[in-house]
Design a protein around this motif. Sequence first.
Motif, PDB file in Angstrom:
ATOM      1  N   ASN A  34      36.563  -0.524 -21.011  1.00 46.25           N
ATOM      2  CA  ASN A  34      35.364   0.249 -21.296  1.00 46.25           C
ATOM      3  C   ASN A  34      34.233  -0.725 -21.584  1.00 46.25           C
ATOM      4  O   ASN A  34      34.298  -1.487 -22.548  1.00 46.25           O
ATOM      5  N   LEU A  35      33.227  -0.717 -20.730  1.00 51.08           N
ATOM      6  CA  LEU A  35      32.107  -1.633 -20.906  1.00 51.08           C
ATOM      7  C   LEU A  35      31.359  -1.341 -22.197  1.00 51.08           C
ATOM      8  O   LEU A  35      31.010  -2.239 -22.954  1.00 51.08           O
ATOM      9  N   ILE A  36      31.118  -0.065 -22.464  1.00 54.54           N
ATOM     10  CA  ILE A  36      30.407   0.347 -23.677  1.00 54.54           C
ATOM     11  C   ILE A  36      30.655   1.844 -23.866  1.00 54.54           C
ATOM     12  O   ILE A  36      30.907   2.564 -22.907  1.00 54.54           O
ATOM     13  N   GLY A  37      30.615   2.301 -25.106  1.00 56.74           N
ATOM     14  CA  GLY A  37      30.841   3.711 -25.404  1.00 56.74           C
ATOM     15  C   GLY A  37      32.236   3.932 -25.966  1.00 56.74           C
ATOM     16  O   GLY A  37      33.068   4.569 -25.330  1.00 56.74           O
ATOM     17  N   GLU A  38      32.482   3.431 -27.175  1.00 57.20           N
ATOM     18  CA  GLU A  38      33.830   3.494 -27.748  1.00 57.20           C
ATOM     19  C   GLU A  38      33.940   4.597 -28.779  1.00 57.20           C
ATOM     20  O   GLU A  38      33.113   4.698 -29.687  1.00 57.20           O
ATOM     21  N   HIS A  39      34.946   5.441 -28.620  1.00 57.25           N
ATOM     22  CA  HIS A  39      35.214   6.587 -29.489  1.00 57.25           C
ATOM     23  C   HIS A  39      34.132   7.661 -29.387  1.00 57.25           C
ATOM     24  O   HIS A  39      34.120   8.600 -30.186  1.00 57.25           O
ATOM     25  N   THR A  40      33.256   7.542 -28.433  1.00 59.03           N
ATOM     26  CA  THR A  40      32.238   8.571 -28.214  1.00 59.03           C
ATOM     27  C   THR A  40      32.768   9.729 -27.378  1.00 59.03           C
ATOM     28  O   THR A  40      32.189  10.811 -27.389  1.00 59.03           O
ATOM     29  N   ASP A  41      33.885   9.524 -26.666  1.00 57.10           N
ATOM     30  CA  ASP A  41      34.303  10.560 -25.720  1.00 57.10           C
ATOM     31  C   ASP A  41      34.752  11.839 -26.414  1.00 57.10           C
ATOM     32  O   ASP A  41      34.450  12.940 -25.947  1.00 57.10           O
ATOM     33  N   TYR A  42      35.448  11.733 -27.533  1.00 60.54           N
ATOM     34  CA  TYR A  42      35.847  12.967 -28.218  1.00 60.54           C
ATOM     35  C   TYR A  42      34.738  13.497 -29.128  1.00 60.54           C
ATOM     36  O   TYR A  42      34.931  14.469 -29.862  1.00 60.54           O
ATOM     37  N   ASN A  43      33.576  12.884 -29.064  1.00 60.55           N
ATOM     38  CA  ASN A  43      32.386  13.381 -29.746  1.00 60.55           C
ATOM     39  C   ASN A  43      31.349  13.906 -28.758  1.00 60.55           C
ATOM     40  O   ASN A  43      30.161  13.981 -29.066  1.00 60.55           O
ATOM     41  N   ASP A  44      31.817  14.266 -27.548  1.00 65.09           N
ATOM     42  CA  ASP A  44      30.964  14.812 -26.486  1.00 65.09           C
ATOM     43  C   ASP A  44      29.890  13.826 -26.040  1.00 65.09           C
ATOM     44  O   ASP A  44      28.835  14.230 -25.558  1.00 65.09           O
ATOM     45  N   GLY A  45      30.144  12.529 -26.205  1.00 62.97           N
ATOM     46  CA  GLY A  45      29.116  11.539 -25.946  1.00 62.97           C
ATOM     47  C   GLY A  45      29.216  10.871 -24.595  1.00 62.97           C
ATOM     48  O   GLY A  45      29.806  11.386 -23.637  1.00 62.97           O
ATOM     49  N   PHE A  46      28.621   9.669 -24.508  1.00 62.51           N
ATOM     50  CA  PHE A  46      28.522   8.918 -23.266  1.00 62.51           C
ATOM     51  C   PHE A  46      29.484   7.732 -23.294  1.00 62.51           C
ATOM     52  O   PHE A  46      29.674   7.099 -24.337  1.00 62.51           O
ATOM     53  N   VAL A  47      30.060   7.429 -22.143  1.00 61.02           N
ATOM     54  CA  VAL A  47      30.956   6.288 -22.009  1.00 61.02           C
ATOM     55  C   VAL A  47      30.665   5.598 -20.677  1.00 61.02           C
ATOM     56  O   VAL A  47      30.038   6.166 -19.792  1.00 61.02           O
ATOM     57  N   MET A  48      31.171   4.366 -20.554  1.00 62.46           N
ATOM     58  CA  MET A  48      30.916   3.610 -19.330  1.00 62.46           C
ATOM     59  C   MET A  48      32.081   2.682 -19.005  1.00 62.46           C
ATOM     60  O   MET A  48      31.992   1.466 -19.149  1.00 62.46           O
ATOM     61  N   PRO A  49      33.196   3.245 -18.551  1.00 61.38           N
ATOM     62  CA  PRO A  49      34.346   2.426 -18.197  1.00 61.38           C
ATOM     63  C   PRO A  49      34.264   1.892 -16.766  1.00 61.38           C
ATOM     64  O   PRO A  49      33.454   2.357 -15.954  1.00 61.38           O
ATOM     65  N   LEU A  50      35.124   0.935 -16.456  1.00 61.98           N
ATOM     66  CA  LEU A  50      35.316   0.487 -15.081  1.00 61.98           C
ATOM     67  C   LEU A  50      36.806   0.266 -14.871  1.00 61.98           C
ATOM     68  O   LEU A  50      37.535  -0.083 -15.805  1.00 61.98           O
ATOM     69  N   ALA A  51      37.256   0.518 -13.653  1.00 59.65           N
ATOM     70  CA  ALA A  51      38.677   0.386 -13.341  1.00 59.65           C
ATOM     71  C   ALA A  51      39.039  -1.072 -13.116  1.00 59.65           C
ATOM     72  O   ALA A  51      38.251  -1.857 -12.588  1.00 59.65           O
ATOM     73  N   LEU A  52      40.243  -1.420 -13.522  1.00 59.52           N
ATOM     74  CA  LEU A  52      40.780  -2.761 -13.306  1.00 59.52           C
ATOM     75  C   LEU A  52      41.582  -2.812 -12.001  1.00 59.52           C
ATOM     76  O   LEU A  52      42.030  -1.776 -11.499  1.00 59.52           O
ATOM     77  N   PRO A  53      41.800  -4.009 -11.465  1.00 60.58           N
ATOM     78  CA  PRO A  53      42.700  -4.113 -10.313  1.00 60.58           C
ATOM     79  C   PRO A  53      44.161  -3.890 -10.692  1.00 60.58           C
ATOM     80  O   PRO A  53      44.998  -3.681  -9.813  1.00 60.58           O
ATOM     81  N   HIS A  54      44.487  -3.913 -11.970  1.00 54.98           N
ATOM     82  CA  HIS A  54      45.849  -3.675 -12.439  1.00 54.98           C
ATOM     83  C   HIS A  54      46.152  -2.181 -12.344  1.00 54.98           C
ATOM     84  O   HIS A  54      45.366  -1.351 -12.813  1.00 54.98           O
TER      85      HIS A  54
END
Length: 389
Positions: A34-54
Motif C-alpha cells: 500500500n503506497l499510502i492510505g493505511e487503515h482508512t479502508d474500513y473508515n470509508d476512506g481513500f487508499v492507494m495500493p499497487l500489486a506486486l509481482p509475487h
Amino acid sequence: MTDTEHGAPRTAAAFYEVYGAEPHGIWAAPGRVNLIGEHTDYNDGFVMPLALPHTTLAAASPRTDGVLRLHSGGAEGGIVELRTDELRPAAGGGWAAYPAGVVWAMREAGLPVGGADLHYDSTVPTGAGLSSSAALEVATALALNDLYALGLAPRELARLAQRAENAFVGVPVGIMDQTAAACCTEGHALFLDTRDLSQRQVPFDLAGEGLRLLVVDTRVRHELGDGAYAERRAGCERGARALGVRALRDVSLVQLPESLDRLSGEPVVQGLVRHIVTENHRVEEVVACLDAGRTRAIGPLLTAGHASLRDDFKISCAELDLAVDAANAAGAVGARMTGGGFGGSAIVLVEEADAQTVRKAVMEAFAAAGHPAPRIFTAVPSAGARRVR
C-alpha cells in the motif's frame, strides 16, 4: 514471460502429483504493498495500493460430488477435505479457512458453486503485511468464477473474498487488499474510494523517472486476528459515533481540531481519529502529486504517514521504525511502514542511484541493533488477478 507464468507448469505438475489428473486451469492473484492510505479502508476512506509481482497460483478443477479438496505447496498436513454443504464459519481453521471461506461466501450469495480440487503455490511472503491472505482468497474466487461460469466482475470477486475473511475467518479487514489483488493493473497504483468502490488507475512509472520503491520485510510476523487490529477498528467506529458521522471519512481536515476537542476525554480515540483524517488527506495529496508528474514530492508524505501510524495509531514496532529511520538517514526520498502493522514491511522510495546505499544502511542498522537481517526487494507495479493457463 513473468515469474508467475514461469511457475504455472510447476503448479500444474504439483496438482497432478496430488490429485492424479491435469487441472482445468491455473489462476494467479498478487500480493500488494500500500503506497499510502493505511487503515482508512474500513473508515470509508481513500487508499492507494499497487500489486506486486509475487503471486499465489491456484490450479483447480471442478467436482460434481460437493467435495472441496485443498492442498498447498507451502503448508504441512496434506490435503484438507471438506464438504461444501457443511461449511460453517469457525475460528482456527488455519490456511484452508481462507479458500473454504470463499466457497462459503459464494454459496451464501446464492451462486451455483459446487466442489473443487485446488492446489496452491505462492511467492507472496506470509505475515509480512503484503496481503498473502487476500491473494489466496482472490485466486480462489477467480478460479471458481471461471470453473462455474459465474460471470462476476473483479470488484464483485473482491467483495466476496472480503466477506470470506470477515465472516468466515473472523478477521474484520476492509476491502482494500482484496480489491488490490483483483483490480490492480501493471505500471499503476490503484486510487480507490472504499465507500463507493470507485477506482482510478494512476500511472506509477518509477523506473522511467529514475526511482525505485524498495520493500523491507522486517521478518517480524504479524497476525491480524490477534485482536489489536479489531481494537483499532472498534476505536475508529467509537470515534465516528461520538462525532455523529457515518464514518471518519466524513471528518474533513478543517474540522479536525474541533473534532479532537470533542474527544478530549478519550486520548486513544483522539489519536485514531487524527490518523484517519490526516491519512485520507495524504492520499489525496499523493494522487495530486502523481497526476502532476511530481513523484518525488510524495516522499515527505510517506514519511509523515509513518509518523502518524507510529504516534497516533500506535501500530509500528522497533524494527519498522528502524527501517524507516535508517533509510531516510541514508538519503531515501521517503519511507513508511505498510500493511496492518505490529510487524511486517516498510516501503522506501529511493533514487535509483541511491538504492544500494540505502539498502546497505538498512541492513547495517538491523545488524547493529541485533535484529535478524531483513529481506529487501523492489516493488514493481504489477498486474492483478488473471488466468495464466
